[in-house]
Design an enzyme around this catalytic site. Structure first.
Site, short mmCIF file in Angstrom:
data_model
loop_
_atom_site.label_atom_id
_atom_site.label_comp_id
_atom_site.label_asym_id
_atom_site.label_seq_id
_atom_site.Cartn_x
_atom_site.Cartn_y
_atom_site.Cartn_z
CB THR A 98 52.26 61.88 88.23
OG1 THR A 98 51.79 60.71 88.89
CG2 THR A 98 53.72 61.68 87.83
CE LYS A 173 53.81 57.88 88.97
NZ LYS A 173 52.87 56.79 89.11
CE LYS A 241 50.88 63.50 83.81
NZ LYS A 241 50.86 63.16 85.23
P1 NAP Z 1 41.73 61.60 85.00
O1 NAP Z 1 40.80 60.44 85.08
O2 NAP Z 1 41.90 62.29 83.68
O3 NAP Z 1 41.23 62.67 86.09
C1 NAP Z 1 41.80 63.94 86.20
C2 NAP Z 1 40.99 64.73 87.20
O4 NAP Z 1 41.56 66.02 87.37
C3 NAP Z 1 39.55 64.96 86.76
O5 NAP Z 1 38.73 64.95 87.90
C4 NAP Z 1 39.62 66.37 86.15
O6 NAP Z 1 38.37 67.05 86.17
C5 NAP Z 1 40.60 67.02 87.11
N1 NAP Z 1 41.28 68.17 86.52
C6 NAP Z 1 42.23 68.16 85.55
N2 NAP Z 1 42.65 69.41 85.30
C7 NAP Z 1 41.97 70.22 86.13
C8 NAP Z 1 41.98 71.63 86.33
N3 NAP Z 1 42.80 72.43 85.64
N4 NAP Z 1 41.14 72.13 87.26
C9 NAP Z 1 40.34 71.31 87.97
N5 NAP Z 1 40.29 69.99 87.83
C10 NAP Z 1 41.10 69.44 86.91
O7 NAP Z 1 43.18 61.23 85.51
P2 NAP Z 1 43.65 60.07 86.52
O8 NAP Z 1 43.87 58.81 85.75
O9 NAP Z 1 42.76 60.06 87.71
O10 NAP Z 1 45.11 60.61 86.91
C11 NAP Z 1 45.29 61.70 87.79
C12 NAP Z 1 46.77 61.87 88.11
O11 NAP Z 1 47.26 60.65 88.67
C13 NAP Z 1 47.66 62.15 86.88
O12 NAP Z 1 48.70 63.02 87.26
C14 NAP Z 1 48.21 60.78 86.53
O13 NAP Z 1 49.46 60.86 85.86
C15 NAP Z 1 48.36 60.16 87.91
N6 NAP Z 1 48.31 58.68 87.97
C16 NAP Z 1 47.37 58.01 87.27
C17 NAP Z 1 47.35 56.62 87.33
C18 NAP Z 1 46.34 55.81 86.54
O14 NAP Z 1 46.51 54.59 86.42
N7 NAP Z 1 45.26 56.42 86.00
C19 NAP Z 1 48.28 55.94 88.12
C20 NAP Z 1 49.21 56.66 88.87
C21 NAP Z 1 49.21 58.04 88.78
P3 NAP Z 1 37.25 66.78 85.03
O15 NAP Z 1 36.46 65.61 85.52
O16 NAP Z 1 36.46 68.02 84.96
O17 NAP Z 1 38.01 66.50 83.76
#
Ligand code: NAP
Length: 289
Positions: A98, A173, A241
């Protein structure tokens, strides 16, 4: 031969999404910044891991990314070790993060210069949707690459829809998040009111969830909200965010988002209460202080 797919970002969402691709028979290579998570993924699902996004993306038909915010998207796509440095002409890049529509349009343009198609494809459905393969995917981009990428995304989705040109997925979104913000606050106020009025909140919610007030948030969250459990869904930090992207976009396009702006401020109070990683239903906590 099955299509080759790279998946970059094995967080809460990406880890299970990449797992569904492997289960569907795709030839999957993963990358995660924290290498231990990539090793854990390979141990669980098979497939391969790579040391950089570029190494994961080399010779792939499709590259999917699922990271945090705008800067993270730019780092893993356009950075020196980003996927665009290695992807072949004709390959397709899909970003599930997102992020802002501006970043989507920027990556679309940079990819197009290299003969690579880009689709912005944020998702809705949360951790549960990622785990059970039932996400809703909102896409922006060109229709021919979308048609090729849709079957790949179908691996973890119940609906994958093209809504317009580059950025249209991210804009959709934003609409989703704007709709949710007011709804969760309304639900929190209703529950807090029921409790102050001396009603049995559980009974009240059971009844009104069968009427016009019904919503996904009500169905899925009222019980945990009345119990004060906020550990199962979309984190407040992520919601802020997203709302900041919505508010910035509204400032540019002239839309009015008074309720979303107010709810964003309520979430800042939740952060100050220590709730950065609580889920979005924690809005009720500030009413019950
Ligand atoms: P998360 O668990 O914090 O995972 C983020 C991932 O991105 C991790 O693998 C992290 O690596 C990687 N990452 C972040 N910054 C990076 C960078 N600069 N370089 C390389 N890798 C990087 O987040 P999430 O919950 O999966 O969410 C991911 C996205 O989906 C976000 O944009 C969020 O808003 C969206 N989203 C989330 C949900 C939900 O319910 N969680 C629902 C809909 C949409 P590391 O493991 O090294 O930290």
């Amino acid at each position: 031969m099955s299509a080759r797919v790279a998946f970059v970002g094995l967080g809460v969402m990406g880890f299970p999404m990449a797992g569904h691709l492997k289960a569907k028979g795709y030839d999957v290579t993963v990358y995660n910044r924290t290498a231990a998570k990539a090793e854990e993924w390979v141990k669980k699902h098979g497939g391969k891991s790579a040391p950089t996004p570029a190494a994961a993306a080399r010779d792939m038909d499709f590259v999917m990314t699922m990271v945090g915010n705008d800067d993270d998207v730019l780092a893993v796509t356009t950075g020196s070790d980003g996927v665009l440095a290695a992807m072949a002409k004709g390959a397709i890049l899909v970003d599930h993060t997102t992020a802002s529509a501006d970043v989507a349009r920027k990556v679309f343009g940079l990819a197009k210069d290299k003969g690579i198609a880009f689709i912005d494809a944020p998702v809705s459905g949360g951790q549960a949707g990622a785990e059970n393969g039932k996400l809703t995917v909102m896409c922006g981009g060109e229709s021919a690459p979308f048609d090729r990428a849709k079957p790949v995304m179908d691996s973890y989705a119940r609906a994958v829809t093209l809504l317009g040109a580059a950025g249209a997925g991210q804009l959709t979104k934003m609409v989703n998040q704007v709709c949710i913000a007011g709804r969760v606050q309304g639900l929190a106020e209703g529950i807090a009111f029921a409790e102050k009025a001396g009603l049995d909140a559980d009974l009240v919610l059971d009844v009104i969830s069968k009427g016009a007030a019904q919503s996904w948030q009500m169905e899925n969250r009222w019980k945990t909200m009345t119990e004060g459990h906020f550990t199962h869904g979309f984190a407040v930090n992520w919601m802020r965010k997203d709302l900041s992207i919505c508010l910035e976009t509204a400032r540019a396009n002239g839309a009015h988002l008074p309720v979303a702006a107010l709810v964003d401020q309520f979430y800042s109070e939740i952060q100050a209460m220590g709730g950065q990683r609580w889920d979005t239903s924690s809005l009720i906590a500030r009413l019950e202080r």
